[in-house]
Design a protein around this motif. Structure first.
Motif: not given
Length: 176
Positions: A13, A15, A21, A32-33, A35-36, A39
Protein backbone atom coordinates in the motif's frame (compact mmCIF):
# COMPACT_ATOMS: atom_id res chain seq x y z
CA UNK A 1 -3.67 -28.16 4.68
CA UNK A 2 -1.40 -27.01 1.88
CA UNK A 3 1.48 -24.67 2.90
CA UNK A 4 1.57 -21.22 1.28
CA UNK A 5 4.47 -19.09 0.12
CA UNK A 6 5.08 -15.74 1.85
CA UNK A 7 4.45 -13.94 -1.44
CA UNK A 8 0.88 -15.24 -1.48
CA UNK A 9 0.06 -13.04 1.52
CA UNK A 10 1.97 -9.96 0.33
CA UNK A 11 0.13 -6.64 0.55
CA UNK A 12 1.61 -3.36 -0.72
CA UNK A 13 0.00 0.00 0.00
CA UNK A 14 1.44 3.36 -1.03
CA UNK A 15 0.08 6.72 0.04
CA UNK A 16 1.08 10.34 0.15
CA UNK A 17 1.86 12.09 3.44
CA UNK A 18 -0.64 14.93 3.85
CA UNK A 19 -0.54 17.84 6.34
CA UNK A 20 -3.46 16.62 8.54
CA UNK A 21 -1.49 13.42 9.22
CA UNK A 22 1.62 15.18 10.51
CA UNK A 23 2.68 16.38 13.94
CA UNK A 24 4.25 19.69 15.03
CA UNK A 25 7.60 18.44 13.69
CA UNK A 26 6.16 18.08 10.19
CA UNK A 27 6.52 14.29 10.30
CA UNK A 28 3.91 11.57 10.00
CA UNK A 29 2.02 10.87 13.26
CA UNK A 30 3.27 7.60 14.75
CA UNK A 31 -0.31 6.60 15.58
CA UNK A 32 -1.39 7.08 11.97
CA UNK A 33 1.44 4.86 10.79
CA UNK A 34 0.59 2.25 13.45
CA UNK A 35 -3.03 2.17 12.24
CA UNK A 36 -1.87 1.70 8.64
CA UNK A 37 0.52 -1.06 9.77
CA UNK A 38 -2.29 -2.96 11.52
CA UNK A 39 -4.49 -2.53 8.44
CA UNK A 40 -2.05 -4.02 5.91
CA UNK A 41 -0.89 -6.72 8.34
CA UNK A 42 -4.49 -7.86 8.90
CA UNK A 43 -4.98 -8.08 5.14
CA UNK A 44 -1.90 -10.31 4.86
CA UNK A 45 -3.21 -12.57 7.62
CA UNK A 46 -6.62 -12.80 5.95
CA UNK A 47 -5.03 -13.45 2.55
CA UNK A 48 -2.93 -16.26 4.09
CA UNK A 49 -5.71 -17.94 6.08
CA UNK A 50 -8.83 -16.94 4.10
CA UNK A 51 -10.49 -16.50 7.50
CA UNK A 52 -11.53 -13.69 9.78
CA UNK A 53 -8.61 -12.67 11.97
CA UNK A 54 -7.96 -10.72 15.14
CA UNK A 55 -4.80 -8.88 16.15
CA UNK A 56 -3.33 -10.89 19.03
CA UNK A 57 -0.19 -8.82 19.48
CA UNK A 58 1.72 -5.92 18.06
CA UNK A 59 5.15 -7.14 19.01
CA UNK A 60 7.07 -4.11 17.86
CA UNK A 61 6.93 -0.97 15.82
CA UNK A 62 10.38 0.46 15.38
CA UNK A 63 10.45 3.99 13.97
CA UNK A 64 13.82 4.21 12.24
CA UNK A 65 13.61 7.37 10.10
CA UNK A 66 11.16 10.28 10.02
CA UNK A 67 8.54 10.39 7.26
CA UNK A 68 7.93 13.95 6.02
CA UNK A 69 5.50 15.87 3.82
CA UNK A 70 7.93 15.44 0.91
CA UNK A 71 7.55 11.65 1.14
CA UNK A 72 5.27 8.93 -0.05
CA UNK A 73 5.03 5.97 2.30
CA UNK A 74 4.84 2.35 1.18
CA UNK A 75 3.86 -0.43 3.57
CA UNK A 76 4.73 -3.96 2.52
CA UNK A 77 3.42 -6.84 4.64
CA UNK A 78 3.42 -10.63 4.50
CA UNK A 79 3.14 -13.66 6.75
CA UNK A 80 6.61 -14.82 7.83
CA UNK A 81 5.75 -17.66 10.21
CA UNK A 82 2.78 -19.57 11.56
CA UNK A 83 1.78 -21.58 14.58
CA UNK A 84 -1.25 -23.81 14.75
CA UNK A 85 -3.76 -20.93 14.70
CA UNK A 86 -1.50 -17.87 14.68
CA UNK A 87 0.34 -15.96 11.99
CA UNK A 88 3.28 -13.62 12.47
CA UNK A 89 3.19 -10.78 9.96
CA UNK A 90 6.15 -8.55 9.08
CA UNK A 91 5.56 -4.99 7.89
CA UNK A 92 8.29 -2.97 6.20
CA UNK A 93 7.69 0.77 5.85
CA UNK A 94 9.53 2.53 3.03
CA UNK A 95 9.58 6.32 2.76
CA UNK A 96 10.39 7.81 -0.62
CA UNK A 97 11.24 11.45 -1.15
CA UNK A 98 8.97 12.44 -4.01
CA UNK A 99 11.41 15.07 -5.31
CA UNK A 100 14.71 13.17 -5.17
CA UNK A 101 13.54 9.55 -5.44
CA UNK A 102 15.61 8.60 -2.37
CA UNK A 103 14.09 5.56 -0.62
CA UNK A 104 14.76 4.51 2.97
CA UNK A 105 13.44 2.00 5.48
CA UNK A 106 11.47 4.23 7.84
CA UNK A 107 9.99 1.60 10.17
CA UNK A 108 9.57 -2.12 10.72
CA UNK A 109 6.93 -4.01 12.65
CA UNK A 110 5.93 -7.52 13.71
CA UNK A 111 2.32 -8.37 14.53
CA UNK A 112 0.58 -11.62 15.40
CA UNK A 113 -2.91 -12.54 14.24
CA UNK A 114 -5.19 -15.47 15.06
CA UNK A 115 -7.68 -16.87 12.57
CA UNK A 116 -11.23 -17.26 13.94
CA UNK A 117 -14.26 -19.31 12.93
CA UNK A 118 -17.85 -18.04 12.96
CA UNK A 119 -18.01 -18.71 16.74
CA UNK A 120 -14.83 -16.70 17.30
CA UNK A 121 -12.85 -19.85 18.11
CA UNK A 122 -9.26 -20.19 16.81
CA UNK A 123 -8.85 -22.04 13.50
CA UNK A 124 -5.84 -23.88 12.12
CA UNK A 125 -3.87 -21.94 9.49
CA UNK A 126 -1.60 -23.14 6.67
CA UNK A 127 2.14 -23.32 7.22
CA UNK A 128 4.25 -20.72 5.44
CA UNK A 129 7.10 -21.30 2.97
CA UNK A 130 9.75 -18.56 2.73
CA UNK A 131 11.48 -18.09 -0.64
CA UNK A 132 13.58 -14.91 -0.71
CA UNK A 133 16.60 -14.27 1.51
CA UNK A 134 14.60 -11.68 3.46
CA UNK A 135 11.72 -14.11 4.01
CA UNK A 136 14.09 -16.92 5.02
CA UNK A 137 15.91 -14.71 7.55
CA UNK A 138 12.65 -13.48 9.08
CA UNK A 139 11.29 -17.04 9.25
CA UNK A 140 14.53 -18.36 10.79
CA UNK A 141 14.35 -15.74 13.55
CA UNK A 142 10.62 -16.32 14.25
CA UNK A 143 11.05 -18.82 17.14
CA UNK A 144 13.18 -16.30 19.04
CA UNK A 145 10.55 -13.58 18.56
CA UNK A 146 7.82 -16.03 19.66
CA UNK A 147 9.71 -16.77 22.90
CA UNK A 148 10.09 -13.04 23.61
CA UNK A 149 6.39 -12.47 22.80
CA UNK A 150 5.33 -15.25 25.17
CA UNK A 151 7.54 -13.93 27.98
CA UNK A 152 6.31 -10.35 27.46
CA UNK A 153 2.68 -11.54 27.50
CA UNK A 154 3.23 -13.33 30.82
CA UNK A 155 4.88 -10.20 32.26
CA UNK A 156 1.92 -8.12 31.06
CA UNK A 157 -0.58 -10.50 32.69
CA UNK A 158 1.37 -10.33 35.95
CA UNK A 159 1.59 -6.55 35.78
CA UNK A 160 -2.14 -6.24 35.01
CA UNK A 161 -2.95 -7.97 38.29
CA UNK A 162 -1.56 -4.90 40.10
CA UNK A 163 -3.58 -2.37 38.13
CA UNK A 164 -6.84 -0.76 39.20
CA UNK A 165 -9.93 -0.47 37.02
CA UNK A 166 -11.10 2.61 38.92
CA UNK A 167 -10.88 5.77 36.88
CA UNK A 168 -9.28 9.01 38.00
CA UNK A 169 -12.48 10.44 39.49
CA UNK A 170 -13.19 7.24 41.45
CA UNK A 171 -9.71 7.46 42.92
CA UNK A 172 -10.23 11.13 43.81
CA UNK A 173 -13.40 10.21 45.74
CA UNK A 174 -11.54 7.43 47.60
CA UNK A 175 -8.81 9.88 48.56
CA UNK A 176 -11.21 12.26 50.38
Amino acid sequence: MEPKHCKESRIVKTSRVMPPNTNTHGTLFGGKLMSDIDDVASLSAIRHSHQKVVTASTDSVDFLMPITLDDSVTLESYVVSTGKTSMEVFVKVIAENLFTGERRIAATSFLTFVALDENKKPLQVPAVVPSTEEEKKLNEMAPQRAMMRKARREESKQFASYLSTADYWDQMELGK
